[in-house]
Design a protein around this motif. Structure first.
Motif, PDB file in Angstrom:
ATOM      1  N   PRO A   1     -60.950 -20.350  87.359  1.00 30.32           N
ATOM      2  CA  PRO A   1     -62.301 -19.937  86.494  1.00 30.32           C
ATOM      3  C   PRO A   1     -63.630 -19.979  87.424  1.00 30.32           C
ATOM      4  O   PRO A   1     -64.366 -19.072  87.599  1.00 30.32           O
ATOM      5  N   THR A   2     -63.746 -20.826  88.356  1.00 29.63           N
ATOM      6  CA  THR A   2     -64.899 -21.304  89.160  1.00 29.63           C
ATOM      7  C   THR A   2     -64.746 -20.169  90.542  1.00 29.63           C
ATOM      8  O   THR A   2     -65.764 -19.655  90.744  1.00 29.63           O
ATOM      9  N   ALA A   3     -63.594 -19.986  90.986  1.00 27.95           N
ATOM     10  CA  ALA A   3     -63.286 -18.758  91.970  1.00 27.95           C
ATOM     11  C   ALA A   3     -63.682 -17.368  91.450  1.00 27.95           C
ATOM     12  O   ALA A   3     -64.353 -17.004  92.081  1.00 27.95           O
ATOM     13  N   LEU A   4     -63.271 -17.240  90.034  1.00 25.72           N
ATOM     14  CA  LEU A   4     -63.569 -15.798  89.546  1.00 25.72           C
ATOM     15  C   LEU A   4     -64.984 -15.817  89.285  1.00 25.72           C
ATOM     16  O   LEU A   4     -65.532 -14.673  89.656  1.00 25.72           O
ATOM     17  N   ARG A   5     -65.686 -16.832  89.122  1.00 25.89           N
ATOM     18  CA  ARG A   5     -67.211 -16.731  88.936  1.00 25.89           C
ATOM     19  C   ARG A   5     -68.140 -16.487  90.330  1.00 25.89           C
ATOM     20  O   ARG A   5     -68.888 -15.631  90.486  1.00 25.89           O
ATOM     21  N   LEU A   6     -67.507 -17.207  91.179  1.00 32.61           N
ATOM     22  CA  LEU A   6     -68.085 -16.931  92.601  1.00 32.61           C
ATOM     23  C   LEU A   6     -67.864 -15.604  93.328  1.00 32.61           C
ATOM     24  O   LEU A   6     -68.545 -14.971  93.935  1.00 32.61           O
ATOM     25  N   VAL A   7     -66.349 -15.260  93.004  1.00 35.36           N
ATOM     26  CA  VAL A   7     -66.228 -13.961  93.456  1.00 35.36           C
ATOM     27  C   VAL A   7     -67.016 -12.784  92.913  1.00 35.36           C
ATOM     28  O   VAL A   7     -67.497 -11.844  93.614  1.00 35.36           O
ATOM     29  N   ARG A   8     -67.186 -12.832  91.534  1.00 34.05           N
ATOM     30  CA  ARG A   8     -67.892 -11.872  90.980  1.00 34.05           C
ATOM     31  C   ARG A   8     -69.373 -11.990  91.546  1.00 34.05           C
ATOM     32  O   ARG A   8     -70.024 -10.658  91.674  1.00 34.05           O
ATOM     33  N   GLU A   9     -69.827 -13.322  91.704  1.00 37.69           N
ATOM     34  CA  GLU A   9     -71.185 -13.055  92.435  1.00 37.69           C
ATOM     35  C   GLU A   9     -71.374 -12.531  93.423  1.00 37.69           C
ATOM     36  O   GLU A   9     -72.357 -11.920  93.957  1.00 37.69           O
ATOM     37  N   LEU A  10     -70.274 -12.907  94.436  1.00 32.86           N
ATOM     38  CA  LEU A  10     -70.150 -12.478  95.749  1.00 32.86           C
ATOM     39  C   LEU A  10     -70.242 -10.777  95.967  1.00 32.86           C
ATOM     40  O   LEU A  10     -70.605 -10.136  96.688  1.00 32.86           O
ATOM     41  N   VAL A  11     -69.429 -10.214  94.836  1.00 34.04           N
ATOM     42  CA  VAL A  11     -69.221  -8.780  94.792  1.00 34.04           C
ATOM     43  C   VAL A  11     -70.603  -8.192  94.374  1.00 34.04           C
ATOM     44  O   VAL A  11     -70.998  -7.113  95.141  1.00 34.04           O
TER      45      VAL A  11
ATOM     46  N   VAL B   1     -65.090 -19.685  99.681  1.00 33.75           N
ATOM     47  CA  VAL B   1     -64.668 -18.277  99.176  1.00 33.75           C
ATOM     48  C   VAL B   1     -64.404 -17.603 100.296  1.00 33.75           C
ATOM     49  O   VAL B   1     -63.480 -16.661 100.676  1.00 33.75           O
ATOM     50  N   LEU B   2     -65.468 -17.275 100.985  1.00 37.57           N
ATOM     51  CA  LEU B   2     -65.641 -16.143 102.187  1.00 37.57           C
ATOM     52  C   LEU B   2     -64.936 -16.832 103.187  1.00 37.57           C
ATOM     53  O   LEU B   2     -64.143 -15.850 104.208  1.00 37.57           O
ATOM     54  N   ASP B   3     -64.600 -18.054 103.424  1.00 36.68           N
ATOM     55  CA  ASP B   3     -64.019 -18.544 104.570  1.00 36.68           C
ATOM     56  C   ASP B   3     -62.545 -18.362 104.552  1.00 36.68           C
ATOM     57  O   ASP B   3     -61.622 -18.340 105.534  1.00 36.68           O
TER      58      ASP B   3
ATOM     59  N   ARG C   1     -55.917 -11.587  96.927  1.00 36.18           N
ATOM     60  CA  ARG C   1     -55.794 -11.592  95.352  1.00 36.18           C
ATOM     61  C   ARG C   1     -56.698 -12.797  94.892  1.00 36.18           C
ATOM     62  O   ARG C   1     -56.874 -13.819  95.714  1.00 36.18           O
ATOM     63  N   LEU C   2     -57.021 -12.848  93.779  1.00 37.21           N
ATOM     64  CA  LEU C   2     -58.055 -13.818  93.163  1.00 37.21           C
ATOM     65  C   LEU C   2     -57.198 -15.181  93.239  1.00 37.21           C
ATOM     66  O   LEU C   2     -57.845 -16.292  93.626  1.00 37.21           O
ATOM     67  N   THR C   3     -55.981 -15.021  92.788  1.00 36.98           N
ATOM     68  CA  THR C   3     -55.134 -16.437  92.643  1.00 36.98           C
ATOM     69  C   THR C   3     -55.070 -17.054  94.134  1.00 36.98           C
ATOM     70  O   THR C   3     -55.067 -18.178  94.299  1.00 36.98           O
ATOM     71  N   THR C   4     -54.910 -16.319  95.056  1.00 35.58           N
ATOM     72  CA  THR C   4     -54.801 -16.667  96.510  1.00 35.58           C
ATOM     73  C   THR C   4     -56.376 -17.201  96.946  1.00 35.58           C
ATOM     74  O   THR C   4     -56.177 -18.085  97.676  1.00 35.58           O
ATOM     75  N   ILE C   5     -57.299 -16.394  96.740  1.00 38.13           N
ATOM     76  CA  ILE C   5     -58.440 -17.113  97.082  1.00 38.13           C
ATOM     77  C   ILE C   5     -58.901 -18.355  96.582  1.00 38.13           C
ATOM     78  O   ILE C   5     -59.326 -19.403  97.113  1.00 38.13           O
ATOM     79  N   ALA C   6     -58.442 -18.764  95.041  1.00 32.13           N
ATOM     80  CA  ALA C   6     -58.568 -19.871  94.542  1.00 32.13           C
ATOM     81  C   ALA C   6     -57.784 -20.934  95.009  1.00 32.13           C
ATOM     82  O   ALA C   6     -58.239 -21.966  95.464  1.00 32.13           O
ATOM     83  N   ALA C   7     -56.494 -20.557  95.467  1.00 30.96           N
ATOM     84  CA  ALA C   7     -55.621 -21.592  95.938  1.00 30.96           C
ATOM     85  C   ALA C   7     -56.053 -21.966  97.340  1.00 30.96           C
ATOM     86  O   ALA C   7     -56.193 -23.109  97.831  1.00 30.96           O
ATOM     87  N   ARG C   8     -56.322 -20.918  98.244  1.00 30.70           N
ATOM     88  CA  ARG C   8     -56.873 -21.467  99.703  1.00 30.70           C
ATOM     89  C   ARG C   8     -58.203 -22.140  99.652  1.00 30.70           C
ATOM     90  O   ARG C   8     -58.329 -22.805 100.603  1.00 30.70           O
ATOM     91  N   SER C   9     -59.253 -21.749  98.703  1.00 28.28           N
ATOM     92  CA  SER C   9     -60.478 -22.521  98.785  1.00 28.28           C
ATOM     93  C   SER C   9     -60.370 -23.731  98.056  1.00 28.28           C
ATOM     94  O   SER C   9     -61.236 -24.588  97.745  1.00 28.28           O
ATOM     95  N   SER C  10     -59.235 -24.150  97.359  1.00 24.43           N
ATOM     96  CA  SER C  10     -58.902 -25.341  96.561  1.00 24.43           C
ATOM     97  C   SER C  10     -60.027 -25.388  95.326  1.00 24.43           C
ATOM     98  O   SER C  10     -60.671 -26.541  95.126  1.00 24.43           O
ATOM     99  N   LEU C  11     -60.237 -24.366  94.767  1.00 24.69           N
ATOM    100  CA  LEU C  11     -61.264 -24.058  93.883  1.00 24.69           C
ATOM    101  C   LEU C  11     -60.488 -23.764  92.387  1.00 24.69           C
ATOM    102  O   LEU C  11     -59.349 -23.177  92.487  1.00 24.69           O
ATOM    103  N   PRO C  12     -60.958 -24.207  91.193  1.00 27.03           N
ATOM    104  CA  PRO C  12     -60.252 -23.925  89.887  1.00 27.03           C
ATOM    105  C   PRO C  12     -60.373 -22.315  89.910  1.00 27.03           C
ATOM    106  O   PRO C  12     -61.296 -21.934  90.277  1.00 27.03           O
TER     107      PRO C  12
END
Length: 239
Positions: A35-45, A10-12, A22-33
């Motif tokens: 919901p998973t990207a959202l959970r990780l982003v919240r933890e990183l925040v 996610v950071l990369d 945007r969250l959708t871009t983060i998910a697409a670029r990291s190849s993560l679903p």
């Protein structure tokens, strides 16, 4: 992929210099679903590695910058260079920056008055400092960068032959120059700080001016400051 690996992915996604995503871009670029990207982003925040902006997008958090500043070699370089940056800024009245090579991009280590912030990544071929690293760097780096030359402004040099001639001039002792190649209305000049143990510059010191004549007037001050900083760092810079 482990949980840590997913968080790092996610950071990369910000490694290309994106200011916010945007969250959708983060998910697409990291190849993560999503919901998973959202959970990780919240933890990183919550940890401080990401910050949520008013428009709902995310940017890298200040905690990463604080940690990055503790890397011993980078911190030693930044601390040593600060008085030289201040002196050069005062003497020229222009924006100044200290940069280093980070993979195939230019990393802004420190700056005073520049239109880019510390920690930003810039293209090598469109910046004066980047041309220094390309000129003195390995053939593999030059081949990688020159195989995909992007025109950042109408004045960005994208002809490999012309760039190779500029590299030869730089290796011959000339300061590097980029004439409105990264940003319109800005002429950059750069001088090497180093060298490292492999003979290339450890860093680059640059000045940004509004015109070629103004940049040329700053060249003697830039060269003298870079030489003084190199002399200051010589006992430890290769370590």
């Amino acid at each position: 992929m482990s949980a840590v690996g997913r968080a790092l992915s996610v950071l990369d996604v910000f490694a290309d210099g994106s200011a916010s995503l945007r969250l959708t871009t983060i998910a697409a670029r990291s190849s993560l679903p999503l919901p998973t990207a959202l959970r990780l982003v919240r933890e990183l925040v919550a940890w401080g590695g990401l910050e949520r902006q008013a428009d709902g997008s995310y940017r890298l958090g200040t905690r990463l910058w604080v940690l990055g500043g503790q890397v011993p070699c980078q911190r030693r370089l930044t601390d040593a260079a600060q008085p030289y940056l201040r002196g050069l800024r005062t003497a020229t009245g222009r924006a100044v920056a200290l940069t280093s090579l980070d993979g195939n991009r230019l990393l802004v280590v420190d700056e005073l008055g520049a239109a880019v912030s510390r920690g930003s990544h810039l293209p090598l071929h469109a910046t004066a400092a980047g041309k220094l690293f390309l000129a003195h760097g390995p053939d593999a780096l030059r081949q990688q960068v020159l195989s995909d030359l992007v025109r950042v402004t109408p004045y960005t040099v994208t002809a490999p032959g012309l760039l190779h001639r500029q590299f030869a001039d730089i290796r011959g002792g000339s300061l590097a120059i980029a004439k409105e190649e990264r940003r319109l209305g800005e002429v950059e000049i750069a001088a090497p700080v180093g060298p490292t143990s492999d003979g290339g510059p450890a860093a680059a010191l640059s000045v940004t001016a509004p015109s070629v004549p103004a940049a040329r007037r700053a060249m003697p001050l830039l060269a003298a400051t870079a030489a003084a900083l190199t002399a200051h760092l010589t006992p430890s810079i290769s370590g």
